[in-house]
Design an enzyme around this catalytic site. Structure first.
Site, PDB file in Angstrom:
ATOM      1  N   CYS A 133      -6.373  30.119  50.119  1.00 46.20           N
ATOM      2  CA  CYS A 133      -7.810  30.239  50.325  1.00 46.20           C
ATOM      3  C   CYS A 133      -8.090  31.291  51.403  1.00 46.20           C
ATOM      4  O   CYS A 133      -7.594  31.185  52.521  1.00 46.20           O
ATOM      5  CB  CYS A 133      -8.379  28.879  50.737  1.00 46.20           C
ATOM      6  SG  CYS A 133     -10.109  28.931  51.252  1.00 46.20           S
ATOM      7  N   HIS A 186     -24.440  31.359  53.654  1.00 51.07           N
ATOM      8  CA  HIS A 186     -24.843  32.698  54.077  1.00 51.07           C
ATOM      9  C   HIS A 186     -26.146  32.571  54.862  1.00 51.07           C
ATOM     10  O   HIS A 186     -27.087  31.936  54.378  1.00 51.07           O
ATOM     11  CB  HIS A 186     -25.134  33.597  52.864  1.00 51.07           C
ATOM     12  CG  HIS A 186     -23.971  33.817  51.961  1.00 51.07           C
ATOM     13  ND1 HIS A 186     -23.244  34.995  51.964  1.00 51.07           N
ATOM     14  CD2 HIS A 186     -23.422  33.035  50.996  1.00 51.07           C
ATOM     15  CE1 HIS A 186     -22.303  34.923  51.049  1.00 51.07           C
ATOM     16  NE2 HIS A 186     -22.380  33.748  50.446  1.00 51.07           N
ATOM     17  N   ASN A 213     -23.595  29.446  47.288  1.00 50.25           N
ATOM     18  CA  ASN A 213     -23.298  29.548  45.864  1.00 50.25           C
ATOM     19  C   ASN A 213     -22.297  28.451  45.498  1.00 50.25           C
ATOM     20  O   ASN A 213     -21.421  28.123  46.287  1.00 50.25           O
ATOM     21  CB  ASN A 213     -22.717  30.923  45.536  1.00 50.25           C
ATOM     22  CG  ASN A 213     -23.671  32.040  45.894  1.00 50.25           C
ATOM     23  OD1 ASN A 213     -24.878  31.890  45.801  1.00 50.25           O
ATOM     24  ND2 ASN A 213     -23.134  33.155  46.333  1.00 50.25           N
ATOM     25  N   HIS A 269     -19.268  27.526  51.969  1.00 47.83           N
ATOM     26  CA  HIS A 269     -19.781  28.457  52.967  1.00 47.83           C
ATOM     27  C   HIS A 269     -21.271  28.681  52.755  1.00 47.83           C
ATOM     28  O   HIS A 269     -21.775  28.534  51.648  1.00 47.83           O
ATOM     29  CB  HIS A 269     -19.022  29.791  52.965  1.00 47.83           C
ATOM     30  CG  HIS A 269     -19.041  30.532  51.672  1.00 47.83           C
ATOM     31  ND1 HIS A 269     -18.297  30.163  50.573  1.00 47.83           N
ATOM     32  CD2 HIS A 269     -19.711  31.654  51.310  1.00 47.83           C
ATOM     33  CE1 HIS A 269     -18.494  31.023  49.581  1.00 47.83           C
ATOM     34  NE2 HIS A 269     -19.358  31.930  50.008  1.00 47.83           N
ATOM     35  N   HIS A 274     -14.349  27.868  48.919  1.00 43.81           N
ATOM     36  CA  HIS A 274     -14.379  27.148  50.194  1.00 43.81           C
ATOM     37  C   HIS A 274     -15.851  27.119  50.572  1.00 43.81           C
ATOM     38  O   HIS A 274     -16.499  28.178  50.621  1.00 43.81           O
ATOM     39  CB  HIS A 274     -13.559  27.909  51.244  1.00 43.81           C
ATOM     40  CG  HIS A 274     -13.423  27.206  52.566  1.00 43.81           C
ATOM     41  ND1 HIS A 274     -12.192  26.848  53.067  1.00 43.81           N
ATOM     42  CD2 HIS A 274     -14.338  26.825  53.497  1.00 43.81           C
ATOM     43  CE1 HIS A 274     -12.351  26.274  54.253  1.00 43.81           C
ATOM     44  NE2 HIS A 274     -13.649  26.249  54.532  1.00 43.81           N
ATOM     45  N   ASP A 279     -20.513  38.882  57.587  1.00 42.50           N
ATOM     46  CA  ASP A 279     -20.057  39.207  56.241  1.00 42.50           C
ATOM     47  C   ASP A 279     -19.575  40.651  56.214  1.00 42.50           C
ATOM     48  O   ASP A 279     -20.206  41.530  56.808  1.00 42.50           O
ATOM     49  CB  ASP A 279     -21.204  38.995  55.245  1.00 42.50           C
ATOM     50  CG  ASP A 279     -20.733  38.987  53.807  1.00 42.50           C
ATOM     51  OD1 ASP A 279     -20.276  40.041  53.320  1.00 42.50           O
ATOM     52  OD2 ASP A 279     -20.825  37.934  53.153  1.00 42.50           O
ATOM     53  N   CYS A 324      -9.576  29.771  54.573  1.00 37.59           N
ATOM     54  CA  CYS A 324      -8.582  29.001  55.330  1.00 37.59           C
ATOM     55  C   CYS A 324      -7.673  29.951  56.110  1.00 37.59           C
ATOM     56  O   CYS A 324      -7.283  29.651  57.247  1.00 37.59           O
ATOM     57  CB  CYS A 324      -7.768  28.096  54.403  1.00 37.59           C
ATOM     58  SG  CYS A 324      -8.707  26.665  53.800  1.00 37.59           S
TER      59      CYS A 324
END
Length: 113
Positions: free
Chosen positions: A3, A101, A86, A99, A97, A29, A6
């Protein structure tokens, strides 16, 4: 584990860190869609919003506290910002994983950015 996030948490891949505590990591990002585009991730591996349950939901609540703090620090709290997660293939989740934004710093259009 293979990942990406990770590996970032483990320090194997560098990131432009904005915030970190025992439960959460937030970083800029690498392909920003807005002047402020920060990813906030739990340090425990949760695949997506669909995998949130009673055993891991406390970290998600904490993430939203962190999002509010980051929005204020990035000075987007007053004019507004967007929080996006998403989920799955049809939701265009590119990293499996959980997340979130944080997007802000300008007026956002109807799409993600």
């Amino acid at each position: 584990m293979d990942c990406l996030f990770c590996k970032i948490i483990a320090g194997e891949i560098p990131c432009d860190k904005v915030y970190e505590d025992e439960q959460v990591l937030a970083f800029k990002d690498i392909n920003p869609l807005a002047p402020v585009h920060i990813l906030v991730i739990p340090k425990i591996h949760i695949e997506s919003v669909a995998a949130v349950d009673s055993e891991n939901s406390a970290v998600v609540a904490h993430i939203f506290e962190v999002i509010a703090k980051i929005a204020k620090e990035q000075d987007v709290d007053k004019d507004g910002f967007r929080v996006v997660s998403n989920c799955g293939e049809n939701g265009c989740q590119s990293v499996k994983h959980l997340h979130f934004h944080i997007l802000g710093g300008r007026r956002l259009d109807a799409t993600m950015g």
